[in-house]
Design a protein around this motif. Structure first.
Motif, short mmCIF file in Angstrom:
data_model
loop_
_atom_site.label_atom_id
_atom_site.label_comp_id
_atom_site.label_asym_id
_atom_site.label_seq_id
_atom_site.Cartn_x
_atom_site.Cartn_y
_atom_site.Cartn_z
N ILE A 14 0.84 -1.20 0.00
CA ILE A 14 0.00 0.00 0.00
C ILE A 14 0.87 1.25 0.00
O ILE A 14 0.66 2.16 -0.80
CB ILE A 14 -0.96 -0.01 1.20
CG1 ILE A 14 -2.01 -1.12 1.04
CG2 ILE A 14 -1.64 1.36 1.37
CD1 ILE A 14 -2.80 -1.42 2.31
N MET A 15 1.86 1.29 0.88
CA MET A 15 2.73 2.47 0.96
C MET A 15 3.46 2.69 -0.35
O MET A 15 3.54 3.82 -0.85
CB MET A 15 3.73 2.32 2.11
CG MET A 15 3.13 2.43 3.48
SD MET A 15 2.42 4.06 3.84
CE MET A 15 3.93 5.04 3.97
N ARG A 16 4.01 1.64 -0.93
CA ARG A 16 4.75 1.76 -2.19
C ARG A 16 3.83 2.25 -3.32
O ARG A 16 4.21 3.15 -4.08
CB ARG A 16 5.38 0.42 -2.55
CG ARG A 16 6.53 0.53 -3.52
CD ARG A 16 7.35 -0.73 -3.64
NE ARG A 16 7.99 -1.09 -2.38
CZ ARG A 16 7.71 -2.20 -1.69
NH1 ARG A 16 6.83 -3.06 -2.11
NH2 ARG A 16 8.34 -2.44 -0.56
N ALA A 17 2.63 1.68 -3.40
CA ALA A 17 1.69 2.08 -4.45
C ALA A 17 1.26 3.54 -4.27
O ALA A 17 1.17 4.28 -5.25
CB ALA A 17 0.47 1.16 -4.43
N GLN A 77 4.72 12.81 6.66
CA GLN A 77 5.52 11.81 7.37
C GLN A 77 5.63 10.52 6.54
O GLN A 77 6.69 9.89 6.49
CB GLN A 77 4.87 11.52 8.72
CG GLN A 77 5.74 10.81 9.70
CD GLN A 77 5.05 10.73 11.07
OE1 GLN A 77 4.03 11.37 11.32
NE2 GLN A 77 5.62 9.95 11.95
N GLY A 78 4.56 10.13 5.87
CA GLY A 78 4.58 8.95 5.03
C GLY A 78 5.50 9.11 3.84
O GLY A 78 6.24 8.19 3.46
N ILE A 79 5.48 10.29 3.24
CA ILE A 79 6.38 10.57 2.11
C ILE A 79 7.83 10.53 2.58
O ILE A 79 8.68 9.92 1.92
CB ILE A 79 6.04 11.93 1.46
CG1 ILE A 79 4.69 11.85 0.76
CG2 ILE A 79 7.14 12.35 0.47
CD1 ILE A 79 4.15 13.19 0.27
N ARG A 80 8.11 11.13 3.73
CA ARG A 80 9.48 11.12 4.26
C ARG A 80 9.95 9.70 4.53
O ARG A 80 11.10 9.36 4.25
CB ARG A 80 9.56 11.96 5.54
CG ARG A 80 9.46 13.45 5.23
CD ARG A 80 9.62 14.30 6.44
NE ARG A 80 10.89 13.98 7.10
CZ ARG A 80 11.15 14.30 8.36
NH1 ARG A 80 10.26 14.92 9.09
NH2 ARG A 80 12.31 13.98 8.89
N ARG A 81 9.05 8.85 5.05
CA ARG A 81 9.41 7.45 5.31
C ARG A 81 9.77 6.75 4.01
O ARG A 81 10.78 6.04 3.93
CB ARG A 81 8.24 6.73 5.97
CG ARG A 81 8.51 5.25 6.16
CD ARG A 81 7.24 4.52 6.61
NE ARG A 81 7.51 3.11 6.78
CZ ARG A 81 7.30 2.20 5.82
NH1 ARG A 81 6.84 2.55 4.65
NH2 ARG A 81 7.56 0.93 6.04
#
Length: 90
Positions: A14-17, A77-81
């Motif tokens: 999910i995060m990668r997509a 924060q998700g983008i930074r991760r």
């Protein structure tokens, strides 16, 4: 409900997509049903994965009826991760 290894895999997918779809722009959201279908994640596991990602502060979810993610958006924060993960691979 999926086993731990599968839950982690679903969250990473999910995060990668989301990261690929957003291209670093956290204003771009992704349709939850389309993402679930594209990734082949069972509905219950999709909801659980999104809840986890929200709790971590990595995504924002607009929920539809039946605890279904309608729209999913990466947070700053998700983008930074994801950027840190990408830099670690390079």
């Amino acid at each position: 409900m999926a086993i731990l290894r599968d839950r982690k895999t679903y969250r990473e997918k999910i995060m990668r997509a989301l990261y690929e779809a957003a291209e670093g722009n956290r204003l771009l959201g992704v349709d939850g049903a389309k993402l679930r279908n594209d990734l082949g994640i069972p509905e219950q596991d999709m909801a659980a994965a999104c809840t986890y990602l929200v709790d971590e502060g990595w995504v924002v979810v607009d929920w539809a009826r039946g605890n279904t993610p309608a729209m999913i958006t990466l947070t700053h924060q998700g983008i930074r991760r994801m950027e840190a993960e990408e830099e670690g691979r390079g």
